[in-house]
Write a protein that holds these residues in place. Structure first.
Motif, PDB file in Angstrom:
ATOM      1  N   VAL A  36       0.839  -1.205   0.000  1.00 57.20           N
ATOM      2  CA  VAL A  36       0.000   0.000   0.000  1.00 57.20           C
ATOM      3  C   VAL A  36       0.873   1.254   0.000  1.00 57.20           C
ATOM      4  N   ALA A  37       1.926   1.259   0.820  1.00 58.65           N
ATOM      5  CA  ALA A  37       2.801   2.431   0.898  1.00 58.65           C
ATOM      6  C   ALA A  37       3.609   2.627  -0.390  1.00 58.65           C
ATOM      7  N   THR A  43       7.958   5.346  -3.970  1.00 61.88           N
ATOM      8  CA  THR A  43       8.055   5.286  -2.509  1.00 61.88           C
ATOM      9  C   THR A  43       8.422   3.889  -2.001  1.00 61.88           C
ATOM     10  N   TYR A  44       8.757   2.963  -2.906  1.00 62.88           N
ATOM     11  CA  TYR A  44       9.019   1.598  -2.440  1.00 62.88           C
ATOM     12  C   TYR A  44      10.225   1.489  -1.494  1.00 62.88           C
ATOM     13  N   PHE A  73       7.480   5.599   7.717  1.00 61.79           N
ATOM     14  CA  PHE A  73       7.347   5.799   6.268  1.00 61.79           C
ATOM     15  C   PHE A  73       7.482   7.283   5.917  1.00 61.79           C
ATOM     16  N   ARG A  74       6.822   8.142   6.689  1.00 64.11           N
ATOM     17  CA  ARG A  74       6.899   9.586   6.425  1.00 64.11           C
ATOM     18  C   ARG A  74       8.331  10.100   6.562  1.00 64.11           C
ATOM     19  N   GLY A  80      13.824   9.268   0.465  1.00 60.71           N
ATOM     20  CA  GLY A  80      13.730   7.932  -0.123  1.00 60.71           C
ATOM     21  C   GLY A  80      13.078   7.903  -1.489  1.00 60.71           C
ATOM     22  N   TRP A  81      12.235   8.887  -1.791  1.00 64.17           N
ATOM     23  CA  TRP A  81      11.584   8.883  -3.104  1.00 64.17           C
ATOM     24  C   TRP A  81      12.609   9.090  -4.221  1.00 64.17           C
ATOM     25  N   LEU A  82      13.716   9.789  -3.923  1.00 60.11           N
ATOM     26  CA  LEU A  82      14.779   9.962  -4.911  1.00 60.11           C
ATOM     27  C   LEU A  82      15.442   8.617  -5.233  1.00 60.11           C
TER      28      LEU A  82
END
Length: 199
Positions: A36-37, A43-44, A73-74, A80-82
């Motif tokens: 889900v995240a 965002t993996y 996660f936040r 982390g998205w990079l």
């Protein structure tokens, strides 16, 4: 924290089987949370980092649930998205490489094999970095250290390659099964990193 661990410890009457089954069920649930995240696709890495932190708390008999997973996660997704975007870019490069091999590029099989092996190595390093993540950690440093451990600890790396292969095979048979298996891969990453720390 010691008080939280004491409160979360299994009762004296709980068998090893019950503890193991509880951990297995937690891995399946964590796999769903990770899936889900990771839905925004980039965002993996943060999703795996939050999942491995959750499973680490479970193994340490600390309390933690959905709220702690979301908080982790936040924190992990800020940079982390990079890492996730770079992973998709690497996959696109390897896909173009494999297409060129199929079209008859001279020396193509060797180039294709090197590209695929590099992608697998990058995926393993990413899993190891996610398992070592903690709030405030630099993804760049985590990935550099994970890259070294991927090469210097081939047994642990092959274990994670096997876990990734199980996810791919599960997705081929049934996508919902692959979602649950993600938690088992996160648990394997936690175990591999813990094993490496104790060496």
């Amino acid at each position: 924290m010691t008080e939280a661990r004491a409160k979360a410890r299994p009762g004296p009457g709980e068998s090893r089987f019950a503890q193991g089954f509880g951990l297995f069920a937690e891995c399946l649930l964590t796999g769903v949370w990770i899936a889900v995240a990771a839905l925004p696709l980039v965002t993996y890495p943060a999703a795996f980092a939050a999942g491995t932190r959750h499973l680490g708390r479970r193994l340490a008999h600390e309390r933690g649930g959905w709220r702690e997973f979301v908080a982790d996660f936040r924190a992990a997704v800020r940079r982390g998205w990079l890492v996730g975007a770079a992973g998709w870019a690497a996959l696109a490069v390897v896909w173009v490489d494999v297409r060129a091999v199929r079209d008859g590029l001279p020396g193509g099989p060797l180039v294709g094999a090197v590209g695929v092996l590099a992608l697998i190595g990058a995926a393993v390093a990413g899993l190891r970095a996610a398992a070592a993540w903690h709030p405030g950690a630099s993804w760049r440093r985590l990935l550099a250290g994970a890259g070294r451990r991927t090469v210097l600890d081939p047994a642990g790396s092959f274990l994670l390659v096997g876990g990734l292969a199980v996810v791919v095979c599960s997705a081929w048979f049934s996508a919902p099964l692959a979602v649950a298996v993600l938690g088992a891969v996160a648990a394997a990453a936690v175990a591999v990193e813990e094993r490496h720390r104790r060496r």
